[in-house]
Design an enzyme around this catalytic site. Sequence first.
Site, short mmCIF file in Angstrom:
data_model
loop_
_atom_site.label_atom_id
_atom_site.label_comp_id
_atom_site.label_asym_id
_atom_site.label_seq_id
_atom_site.Cartn_x
_atom_site.Cartn_y
_atom_site.Cartn_z
N ASP A 145 0.81 -1.22 0.00
CA ASP A 145 0.00 0.00 0.00
C ASP A 145 0.84 1.27 0.00
O ASP A 145 0.46 2.29 0.57
CB ASP A 145 -0.97 0.00 1.20
CG ASP A 145 -1.85 -1.23 1.19
OD1 ASP A 145 -2.22 -1.70 0.10
OD2 ASP A 145 -2.17 -1.73 2.29
N GLY A 147 -4.53 -4.41 -3.81
CA GLY A 147 -5.53 -3.37 -4.04
C GLY A 147 -4.77 -2.13 -4.47
O GLY A 147 -4.13 -1.48 -3.64
N HIS A 148 -4.77 -1.84 -5.75
CA HIS A 148 -3.98 -0.73 -6.29
C HIS A 148 -4.93 0.37 -6.75
O HIS A 148 -5.77 0.15 -7.62
CB HIS A 148 -3.11 -1.22 -7.46
CG HIS A 148 -2.07 -2.21 -7.04
ND1 HIS A 148 -1.21 -2.81 -7.91
CD2 HIS A 148 -1.74 -2.68 -5.80
CE1 HIS A 148 -0.40 -3.63 -7.23
NE2 HIS A 148 -0.70 -3.57 -5.96
N GLN A 195 1.92 -6.11 -3.34
CA GLN A 195 2.36 -6.21 -1.94
C GLN A 195 3.64 -5.38 -1.75
O GLN A 195 3.94 -4.54 -2.57
CB GLN A 195 2.59 -7.67 -1.53
CG GLN A 195 1.33 -8.52 -1.39
CD GLN A 195 0.74 -8.97 -2.71
OE1 GLN A 195 1.39 -9.59 -3.52
NE2 GLN A 195 -0.52 -8.65 -2.93
N LYS A 255 1.67 2.12 -5.11
CA LYS A 255 2.18 1.56 -6.38
C LYS A 255 1.21 1.82 -7.53
O LYS A 255 1.65 2.12 -8.65
CB LYS A 255 2.41 0.05 -6.23
CG LYS A 255 3.45 -0.31 -5.18
CD LYS A 255 3.56 -1.81 -4.99
CE LYS A 255 2.32 -2.44 -4.38
NZ LYS A 255 2.01 -2.05 -3.00
P1 GDP Z 1 -0.87 0.32 -3.51
O1 GDP Z 1 -1.44 -0.96 -3.02
O2 GDP Z 1 0.60 0.41 -3.30
O3 GDP Z 1 -1.23 0.61 -4.95
O4 GDP Z 1 -1.52 1.47 -2.64
P2 GDP Z 1 -3.09 1.60 -2.24
O5 GDP Z 1 -3.85 2.01 -3.45
O6 GDP Z 1 -3.53 0.38 -1.54
O7 GDP Z 1 -3.02 2.73 -1.15
C1 GDP Z 1 -2.54 4.00 -1.44
C2 GDP Z 1 -3.65 5.02 -1.11
O8 GDP Z 1 -3.09 6.31 -1.05
C3 GDP Z 1 -4.71 5.10 -2.20
O9 GDP Z 1 -5.93 5.43 -1.60
C4 GDP Z 1 -4.22 6.25 -3.08
O10 GDP Z 1 -5.28 6.88 -3.79
C5 GDP Z 1 -3.62 7.17 -2.05
N1 GDP Z 1 -2.50 7.98 -2.50
C6 GDP Z 1 -1.50 7.65 -3.37
N2 GDP Z 1 -0.57 8.64 -3.43
C7 GDP Z 1 -0.98 9.61 -2.58
C8 GDP Z 1 -0.43 10.86 -2.17
O11 GDP Z 1 0.63 11.28 -2.58
N3 GDP Z 1 -1.14 11.57 -1.25
C9 GDP Z 1 -2.32 11.12 -0.73
N4 GDP Z 1 -2.93 11.87 0.17
N5 GDP Z 1 -2.87 9.95 -1.10
C10 GDP Z 1 -2.20 9.19 -2.00
P1 IMO Z 2 -0.92 -4.20 -2.24
O1 IMO Z 2 -0.51 -4.74 -3.59
C1 IMO Z 2 -0.81 -4.67 2.05
C2 IMO Z 2 -0.80 -8.75 3.63
C3 IMO Z 2 -2.02 -9.21 4.39
C4 IMO Z 2 -1.38 -10.15 5.38
C5 IMO Z 2 -0.27 -10.80 4.57
C6 IMO Z 2 -0.66 -12.15 3.99
O2 IMO Z 2 -2.23 -3.49 -2.28
O3 IMO Z 2 0.17 -3.41 -1.61
P2 IMO Z 2 -2.23 -12.85 1.96
O4 IMO Z 2 -3.70 -12.63 1.74
O5 IMO Z 2 -1.36 -12.28 0.90
O6 IMO Z 2 -1.90 -14.29 2.26
O7 IMO Z 2 -1.91 -12.05 3.33
O8 IMO Z 2 0.00 -9.91 3.50
N1 IMO Z 2 -1.07 -8.23 2.26
C7 IMO Z 2 -1.02 -6.94 1.94
N2 IMO Z 2 -0.83 -5.84 2.70
N3 IMO Z 2 -0.96 -4.54 0.73
C8 IMO Z 2 -1.16 -5.62 -0.06
O9 IMO Z 2 -1.21 -5.54 -1.40
C9 IMO Z 2 -1.24 -6.88 0.55
N4 IMO Z 2 -1.43 -8.15 0.09
C10 IMO Z 2 -1.31 -8.95 1.15
O10 IMO Z 2 -2.67 -8.13 5.02
O11 IMO Z 2 -0.78 -9.42 6.42
MG MG Z 3 -2.95 -1.66 -1.80
#
Ligand code: GDP
Ligand code: IMO
Ligand code: MG
Length: 426
Positions: free
Chosen positions: A14, A41-42, A224, A17
């Site tokens: 998270d 979850g991207h 991840q 990415k």
């Molecule tokens: P990922 O799994 O690495 O793709 O990240 P996620 O999408 O799970 O979580 C990142 C969250 O931060 C999402 O809700 C994005 O919309 C938000 N986000 C990304 N870059 C920024 C930023 O620079 N500032 C803020 N406030 N939110 C951001």
């Molecule tokens: P993105 O791509 C954050 C974590 C789960 C748990 C561990 C194992 O959005 O960054 P799993 O279901 O993979 O067997 O769970 O890994 N986990 C993540 N945490 N971002 C993710 O994906 C994750 N995918 C798995 O919360 O701790």
């Molecule tokens: Mg994510």
Amino acid sequence: MGKNRVVIGCQWGDEGKGKIVDLLAAEADIIARFQGGANAGHTVVAGGSKYILHLIPSGIIQPGKLCYIGNGVVLDPAAFLEELAFLQAKGVDHRGRLFVSPAANLVLPYHKLVDVVEERARGTESLGTTMRGIGPAYVDKVARHGIRVADLFVPDRLKARLDYQRRLKAKYLEGSTDERADLDRIYRDLLEFAEIIRPMVVDVSYELMRAHRDGKAILYEGAQGSMLDIDLGTYPFATSSNTTTGGVLTGLGVGPRMIDEVIGVVKAYTTRVGAGPFPTELVDAAGERIRTLGDEYGATTGRPRRCGWLDLVALRHTVRINGVDAIAVTKLDVLDEFDEVKICVAYELGGARLEQVPLDLAALNQVKPVYRSLPGWKSDCTGITRFDGLPGLAREYLNFIAADLGVSICLVSTGAKREETIMVRN
Ligand code: GDP
Ligand code: IMO
Ligand code: MG
């Protein structure tokens, strides 16, 4: 030759990415996922719309880009269909530009059932998985009784493999009234799914090599975070795939020379979902404040993310194991209001100072962070698009990180939207 880049998460996932991949996809021709599955979850926020991608590469949002799902990914047919429908509803046309490896293993409903049962069995040692069946699907893959995309097109073989699963997983499936245990129904659903996915199935390794030879640029989208890597992360509190650069090669069937640059995505602070060591975790009001300001709730499960200060010790580890060339720092704006921002520069363990992550990662549970405190910049960074437009103290914070890690900063994100970005190199 186009430049091939890896985008990898340097913390516990998270990091942002999805946003970075979407941005860099503009400069690429192909975006490919190499590991993980619908546990990811991207998030991409572009053109007034928000998209959350789980299985399909985030590059799909950029019109005309080709997207590949490699053999290292575990593909959940149900999640895949849901995502196709989601894209269609959002007006994103994926037809003719989404491809899948026949060697990708499938995540089937019984994997999710097993995930739930095993998590429950772990009791207080539960990992906090996403319950997406990821671990059990990779277990089947490594045990060599997984069911792969290619099996979908040979009904007799598919049936035989499912029958074998019925015997293997009897303790989970026999007598269960849960519909995820209904293998006859799974078989019928898979035959239907086969016809939907058939036109998308290609030799991903071969196609990427050809595109590379034709001068196309490939973006490898990590899922991840590196600290969740099955080998190099905080085992057993990890996911079940190689989330690090090495996974690109085995998860897509490309050689090392098909990678030109590794970009590590680093959130300006740290978060973690699920259980496991997290040295800089803040369980006080400051952590709550980061969670609120950063809207730190899981994009896949909605769970509140654990929050804490930036951990340079962990980042030194992940920069090294990935061969990171440059970092993209995200969510800088979330720290705007803090009087002071802290950076963990070392750990303390039994009176000793550690500059690197301990070899026995379980020791992370015992370490105490040693902080360097920097003054907060106390001004709004949201939407700033030039590095020299940032407050001086924010620049100091970023430069401190880059200098310690010995990498350059290629990008700073100052908001969730595509345009809220500093492309440092430009
Ligand atoms: P990922 O799994 O690495 O793709 O990240 P996620 O999408 O799970 O979580 C990142 C969250 O931060 C999402 O809700 C994005 O919309 C938000 N986000 C990304 N870059 C920024 C930023 O620079 N500032 C803020 N406030 N939110 C951001
Ligand atoms: P993105 O791509 C954050 C974590 C789960 C748990 C561990 C194992 O959005 O960054 P799993 O279901 O993979 O067997 O769970 O890994 N986990 C993540 N945490 N971002 C993710 O994906 C994750 N995918 C798995 O919360 O701790
Ligand atoms: Mg994510």
